[in-house]
Design a protein around this motif. Structure first.
Motif, mmCIF file in Angstrom:
data_model
loop_
_atom_site.group_PDB
_atom_site.id
_atom_site.type_symbol
_atom_site.label_atom_id
_atom_site.label_comp_id
_atom_site.label_asym_id
_atom_site.label_seq_id
_atom_site.Cartn_x
_atom_site.Cartn_y
_atom_site.Cartn_z
ATOM 1 N N PHE A 42 0.717 -1.073 0.208
ATOM 2 C CA PHE A 42 -0.235 0.189 -0.042
ATOM 3 C C PHE A 42 1.006 1.208 0.082
ATOM 4 C CE2 PHE A 42 -3.591 -2.511 2.302
ATOM 5 C CZ PHE A 42 -4.211 -2.654 1.058
ATOM 6 N N ALA A 85 -11.338 3.627 0.257
ATOM 7 C CA ALA A 85 -10.504 4.490 -0.721
ATOM 8 C C ALA A 85 -9.268 3.770 -1.081
ATOM 9 C CB ALA A 85 -10.457 5.819 -0.274
ATOM 10 N N THR A 86 -8.587 3.424 -0.030
ATOM 11 C CA THR A 86 -7.369 2.507 -0.338
ATOM 12 C C THR A 86 -7.233 1.375 -0.930
ATOM 13 O OG1 THR A 86 -6.550 3.581 1.666
ATOM 14 C CG2 THR A 86 -5.256 1.715 0.794
ATOM 15 N N HIS A 87 -8.450 0.607 -0.591
ATOM 16 C CA HIS A 87 -8.734 -0.847 -1.357
ATOM 17 C C HIS A 87 -9.304 -0.298 -2.889
ATOM 18 C CE1 HIS A 87 -8.801 -2.684 2.461
ATOM 19 N NE2 HIS A 87 -8.579 -3.719 1.870
ATOM 20 N N LEU A 88 -9.925 0.485 -2.960
ATOM 21 C CA LEU A 88 -10.173 1.010 -4.570
ATOM 22 C C LEU A 88 -8.908 1.604 -5.214
ATOM 23 C CD1 LEU A 88 -13.508 2.857 -3.973
ATOM 24 C CD2 LEU A 88 -13.471 0.604 -5.230
ATOM 25 N N GLU A 89 -8.144 2.031 -4.727
ATOM 26 C CA GLU A 89 -7.047 2.950 -5.308
ATOM 27 C C GLU A 89 -5.937 1.445 -5.712
ATOM 28 O OE1 GLU A 89 -3.172 5.678 -4.192
ATOM 29 O OE2 GLU A 89 -4.957 5.616 -2.918
ATOM 30 N N HIS A 90 -5.761 0.683 -4.949
ATOM 31 C CA HIS A 90 -4.890 -0.385 -5.246
ATOM 32 C C HIS A 90 -5.562 -1.936 -5.922
ATOM 33 C CE1 HIS A 90 -1.575 1.458 -3.196
ATOM 34 N NE2 HIS A 90 -2.634 1.929 -2.365
ATOM 35 N N HIS A 91 -6.975 -1.666 -6.295
ATOM 36 C CA HIS A 91 -7.635 -2.536 -7.140
ATOM 37 C C HIS A 91 -7.885 -3.838 -6.401
ATOM 38 C CE1 HIS A 91 -7.338 0.236 -10.406
ATOM 39 N NE2 HIS A 91 -6.060 0.170 -10.484
#
Length: 127
Positions: A42, A85-91
């Motif tokens: 991350f 948001a972090t999960h979405l950013e890193h697919h």
């Protein structure tokens, strides 16, 4: 649903949330090799990861205490929003943080009747 049943359900759901957040925080705070690899994926340093663990512990403790429960709700909601948001950013799949967020709000509306009244628009006005 009577008050006693509502209280029991609220505290059982609170215990489930507490277990989930404390388990997550303890993994972050112990800082094992697997946690360090996940954080690196991350782009998070180990020190930041430990700070996130502290934030989780403080937030869930505030949520558990009835007097500070609403503050804990807001902090945990913000934390989970960041996780989504972090999960979405890193697919990555967002299922876990979304389920926790939903469970958090369901628990809060059960534990804090004034919140469910406000959300439903049934707030009584005092003159």
């Amino acid at each position: 649903m009577n008050t006693k049943t509502r209280n029991i359900i609220g505290w059982v759901l609170t215990a489930i949330l507490a277990f989930a957040f404390i388990a997550s925080a303890s993994m972050k705070l112990t800082g094992g090799e697997q946690a360090a690899k996940g954080a690196a994926g991350f782009g998070i340093s180990l020190a930041t990861l430990k700070m996130l663990g502290v934030i989780e512990i403080v937030s869930i403790l505030l949520f558990i205490i009835p007097r500070t429960g609403m503050l804990g709700l807001l902090l945990l909601s913000a934390y989970l929003g960041g996780a989504i948001a972090t999960h979405l950013e890193h697919h990555l799949p967002i299922t876990a943080p979304v389920v926790l967020q939903c469970l958090l709000w369901i628990t809060a509306t059960i534990r804090f009747p004034e919140l469910s009244q406000r959300l439903s628009g049934k707030v009584s006005t005092v003159k």
